[in-house]
Design a protein around this motif. Structure first.
Motif, PDB file in Angstrom:
ATOM      1  N   VAL A   4      -4.774  -8.926  11.531  1.00 32.73           N
ATOM      2  CA  VAL A   4      -3.543  -8.306  12.005  1.00 32.73           C
ATOM      3  C   VAL A   4      -3.943  -6.941  12.550  1.00 32.73           C
ATOM      4  CG1 VAL A   4      -1.322  -7.342  11.320  1.00 32.73           C
ATOM      5  CG2 VAL A   4      -2.098  -9.524  10.349  1.00 32.73           C
ATOM      6  N   THR A   5      -3.565  -6.671  13.773  1.00 37.18           N
ATOM      7  CA  THR A   5      -3.984  -5.434  14.447  1.00 37.18           C
ATOM      8  C   THR A   5      -2.808  -4.489  14.579  1.00 37.18           C
ATOM      9  OG1 THR A   5      -5.564  -6.726  15.728  1.00 37.18           O
ATOM     10  CG2 THR A   5      -5.098  -4.500  16.496  1.00 37.18           C
ATOM     11  N   GLN A   6      -3.013  -3.236  14.185  1.00 39.22           N
ATOM     12  CA  GLN A   6      -1.951  -2.246  14.312  1.00 39.22           C
ATOM     13  C   GLN A   6      -2.414  -1.076  15.178  1.00 39.22           C
ATOM     14  OE1 GLN A   6      -0.725  -2.402   9.710  1.00 39.22           O
ATOM     15  NE2 GLN A   6       0.624  -1.089  10.937  1.00 39.22           N
ATOM     16  N   THR A   7      -1.476  -0.613  16.011  1.00 40.76           N
ATOM     17  CA  THR A   7      -1.748   0.569  16.824  1.00 40.76           C
ATOM     18  C   THR A   7      -0.522   1.473  16.854  1.00 40.76           C
ATOM     19  OG1 THR A   7      -1.046  -0.636  18.809  1.00 40.76           O
ATOM     20  CG2 THR A   7      -3.417  -0.533  18.361  1.00 40.76           C
ATOM     21  N   GLU A  18      11.700   9.681  18.472  1.00 43.88           N
ATOM     22  CA  GLU A  18      11.591   8.243  18.236  1.00 43.88           C
ATOM     23  C   GLU A  18      10.111   7.843  18.225  1.00 43.88           C
ATOM     24  OE1 GLU A  18      14.054   5.256  20.546  1.00 43.88           O
ATOM     25  OE2 GLU A  18      12.073   4.873  21.428  1.00 43.88           O
ATOM     26  N   VAL A  19       9.771   6.941  17.345  1.00 42.09           N
ATOM     27  CA  VAL A  19       8.408   6.400  17.348  1.00 42.09           C
ATOM     28  C   VAL A  19       8.469   4.881  17.320  1.00 42.09           C
ATOM     29  CG1 VAL A  19       7.310   8.364  16.219  1.00 42.09           C
ATOM     30  CG2 VAL A  19       8.195   6.499  14.825  1.00 42.09           C
ATOM     31  N   ILE A  20       7.475   4.274  17.938  1.00 38.49           N
ATOM     32  CA  ILE A  20       7.334   2.827  17.903  1.00 38.49           C
ATOM     33  C   ILE A  20       5.942   2.514  17.383  1.00 38.49           C
ATOM     34  CG2 ILE A  20       7.271   0.687  19.226  1.00 38.49           C
ATOM     35  CD1 ILE A  20       9.225   1.951  21.196  1.00 38.49           C
ATOM     36  N   LEU A  21       5.914   1.761  16.309  1.00 41.91           N
ATOM     37  CA  LEU A  21       4.653   1.330  15.724  1.00 41.91           C
ATOM     38  C   LEU A  21       4.435  -0.125  16.118  1.00 41.91           C
ATOM     39  CD1 LEU A  21       5.043   2.852  12.140  1.00 41.91           C
ATOM     40  CD2 LEU A  21       4.356   3.962  14.263  1.00 41.91           C
ATOM     41  N   ARG A  22       3.214  -0.428  16.537  1.00 39.40           N
ATOM     42  CA  ARG A  22       2.948  -1.748  17.092  1.00 39.40           C
ATOM     43  C   ARG A  22       2.016  -2.565  16.209  1.00 39.40           C
ATOM     44  NH1 ARG A  22       4.201   1.395  21.461  1.00 39.40           N
ATOM     45  NH2 ARG A  22       5.551   0.364  22.964  1.00 39.40           N
ATOM     46  N   CYS A  23       2.224  -3.864  16.254  1.00 42.05           N
ATOM     47  CA  CYS A  23       1.446  -4.782  15.429  1.00 42.05           C
ATOM     48  C   CYS A  23       1.256  -6.069  16.226  1.00 42.05           C
ATOM     49  CB  CYS A  23       2.219  -5.058  14.137  1.00 42.05           C
ATOM     50  SG  CYS A  23       1.590  -6.407  13.132  1.00 42.05           S
ATOM     51  N   VAL A  24       0.057  -6.637  16.114  1.00 37.89           N
ATOM     52  CA  VAL A  24      -0.171  -7.974  16.646  1.00 37.89           C
ATOM     53  C   VAL A  24      -0.518  -8.865  15.458  1.00 37.89           C
ATOM     54  CG1 VAL A  24      -1.518  -9.435  18.193  1.00 37.89           C
ATOM     55  CG2 VAL A  24      -0.986  -7.076  18.854  1.00 37.89           C
ATOM     56  N   PRO A  25       0.411  -9.700  15.009  1.00 35.62           N
ATOM     57  CA  PRO A  25       0.139 -10.572  13.865  1.00 35.62           C
ATOM     58  C   PRO A  25      -0.851 -11.680  14.233  1.00 35.62           C
ATOM     59  CG  PRO A  25       2.506 -10.355  14.308  1.00 35.62           C
ATOM     60  CD  PRO A  25       1.788  -9.826  15.492  1.00 35.62           C
ATOM     61  N   PHE A  91       2.404  -0.409   7.109  1.00 33.42           N
ATOM     62  CA  PHE A  91       1.581  -1.608   7.195  1.00 33.42           C
ATOM     63  C   PHE A  91       2.397  -2.767   7.755  1.00 33.42           C
ATOM     64  CE2 PHE A  91      -2.088  -0.072   5.093  1.00 33.42           C
ATOM     65  CZ  PHE A  91      -1.684   0.742   4.061  1.00 33.42           C
ATOM     66  N   CYS A  92       1.797  -3.460   8.683  1.00 31.81           N
ATOM     67  CA  CYS A  92       2.338  -4.717   9.170  1.00 31.81           C
ATOM     68  C   CYS A  92       1.611  -5.844   8.428  1.00 31.81           C
ATOM     69  CB  CYS A  92       2.069  -4.806  10.670  1.00 31.81           C
ATOM     70  SG  CYS A  92       2.504  -6.366  11.440  1.00 31.81           S
ATOM     71  N   ALA A  93       2.304  -6.928   8.175  1.00 34.07           N
ATOM     72  CA  ALA A  93       1.688  -8.084   7.528  1.00 34.07           C
ATOM     73  C   ALA A  93       2.270  -9.353   8.116  1.00 34.07           C
ATOM     74  CB  ALA A  93       1.909  -8.051   6.014  1.00 34.07           C
ATOM     75  N   SER A  94       1.505 -10.426   7.988  1.00 35.03           N
ATOM     76  CA  SER A  94       2.034 -11.714   8.418  1.00 35.03           C
ATOM     77  C   SER A  94       1.508 -12.799   7.495  1.00 35.03           C
ATOM     78  CB  SER A  94       1.650 -12.015   9.875  1.00 35.03           C
ATOM     79  OG  SER A  94       0.256 -12.223  10.021  1.00 35.03           O
ATOM     80  N   ASN A  95       2.229 -13.909   7.424  1.00 35.19           N
ATOM     81  CA  ASN A  95       1.686 -15.091   6.773  1.00 35.19           C
ATOM     82  C   ASN A  95       2.231 -16.344   7.434  1.00 35.19           C
ATOM     83  OD1 ASN A  95       4.193 -15.032   5.584  1.00 35.19           O
ATOM     84  ND2 ASN A  95       3.457 -15.067   3.481  1.00 35.19           N
ATOM     85  N   GLN A  96       1.550 -17.436   7.095  1.00 37.38           N
ATOM     86  CA  GLN A  96       1.840 -18.680   7.803  1.00 37.38           C
ATOM     87  C   GLN A  96       3.174 -19.235   7.368  1.00 37.38           C
ATOM     88  OE1 GLN A  96      -1.383 -21.361   7.271  1.00 37.38           O
ATOM     89  NE2 GLN A  96      -1.227 -22.138   9.329  1.00 37.38           N
ATOM     90  N   GLY A 107      -2.400  -5.534   8.178  1.00 36.74           N
ATOM     91  CA  GLY A 107      -3.147  -4.711   9.112  1.00 36.74           C
ATOM     92  C   GLY A 107      -3.702  -3.486   8.411  1.00 36.74           C
ATOM     93  N   SER A 108      -4.476  -2.710   9.130  1.00 35.97           N
ATOM     94  CA  SER A 108      -5.114  -1.530   8.538  1.00 35.97           C
ATOM     95  C   SER A 108      -4.185  -0.322   8.509  1.00 35.97           C
ATOM     96  CB  SER A 108      -6.403  -1.192   9.269  1.00 35.97           C
ATOM     97  OG  SER A 108      -6.144  -1.067  10.642  1.00 35.97           O
ATOM     98  N   GLY A 109      -2.999  -0.470   9.082  1.00 35.88           N
ATOM     99  CA  GLY A 109      -1.975   0.557   8.922  1.00 35.88           C
ATOM    100  C   GLY A 109      -1.923   1.576  10.032  1.00 35.88           C
TER     101      GLY A 109
END
Lengths: 115, 112
Positions: A4-7, A18-25, A91-96, A107-109
């Motif tokens: 999981v990638t976070q930027t 305003e802030v936007i935190l991004r994640c690619v699960p 932290f972003c997270a994902s599961n199946q 993700g690494s946060g």
């Protein structure tokens, strides 16, 4: 191993911005989450997202927060008007799928600092 | 109600010794998971134990679960300096699901 990638990894913002935190699960995961950890404290659940809608949210996740999956790969957390107390690691997270067998991939946060 | 309270809060041992961390929780669970966090970094999933399991092994890790006492333990055998980190238990509980509830964590320091 899929990740999981976070930027970004670190964002500094002024109070009220305003802030936007991004994640690619992970690509074949269906459930997506945001958690936060204030420095020195426990990891807290913010929101879960499935099938393009919020499935559960915590008391922390008030009207200042929103999530979106704009293009089928990114998963974003928006904070409309940041406060000093929003400073935390997000932290972003994902599961199946949920249930008894599946761990979560985090993700690494993103370290958010509100000044 | 609070879930996943670990003890001790901090543990310091010599390299090569075994480290045991405990976790207690309050409500029925689907599973209990242990995560590691190196300072200022992300959470790494270590091991998951289901509510119908009593013990699970993964490499140098051994996890036990006692649902009657609502407690779990994580044992790291033959500790190494690289095991220095914070360890969290997290419960995936039956009602309301779709989220993990984390404890405060145990800060483990392995001294060379």
């Amino acid at each position: 191993e899929p990740e999981v990638t976070q930027t970004p990894s670190h964002q500094v913002t002024q109070m009220g911005q305003e802030v936007i935190l991004r994640c690619v699960p992970i690509s074949n995961h269906l459930y997506f989450y945001w958690y936060r950890q204030i420095l020195g404290q426990k990891v807290e659940f913010l929101v879960s997202f499935y099938n393009n809608e919020i499935s559960e949210k915590s008391e922390i996740f008030d009207d200042q927060f929103s999530v979106e999956r704009p293009d089928g790969s990114n998963f974003t957390l928006k904070i409309r008007s940041t406060k000093l107390e929003d400073s935390a690691m997000y932290f972003c997270a994902s599961n199946q799928r949920t249930g008894t067998h599946y761990g979560y991939t985090f993700g690494s946060g993103t370290r958010l600092t509100v000044v | 109600s609070q879930q996943g309270e670990e003890d001790p809060q901090a543990l310091s041992i010599q390299e090569g010794e075994n480290a045991t961390m405990n976790c207690s929780y309050k409500t029925s669970i689907n599973n209990l998971q242990w995560y590691r966090q190196n300072s200022g970094r992300g959470l790494v999933h270590l091991i998951l134990i289901r509510s119908n399991e009593r013990e699970k092994h993964s490499g140098r890790l051994r996890v036990t679960l006692d649902t009657s006492k609502k407690s779990s333990s994580l044992l790291i055998t033959a500790s190494r300096a690289a095991d220095t980190a914070s360890y969290f238990c997290a419960t995936d509980y039956v009602q309301g699901a779709q989220k993990l509830v984390f404890g405060q964590g145990t800060r483990l320091t392995i001294n060379p």
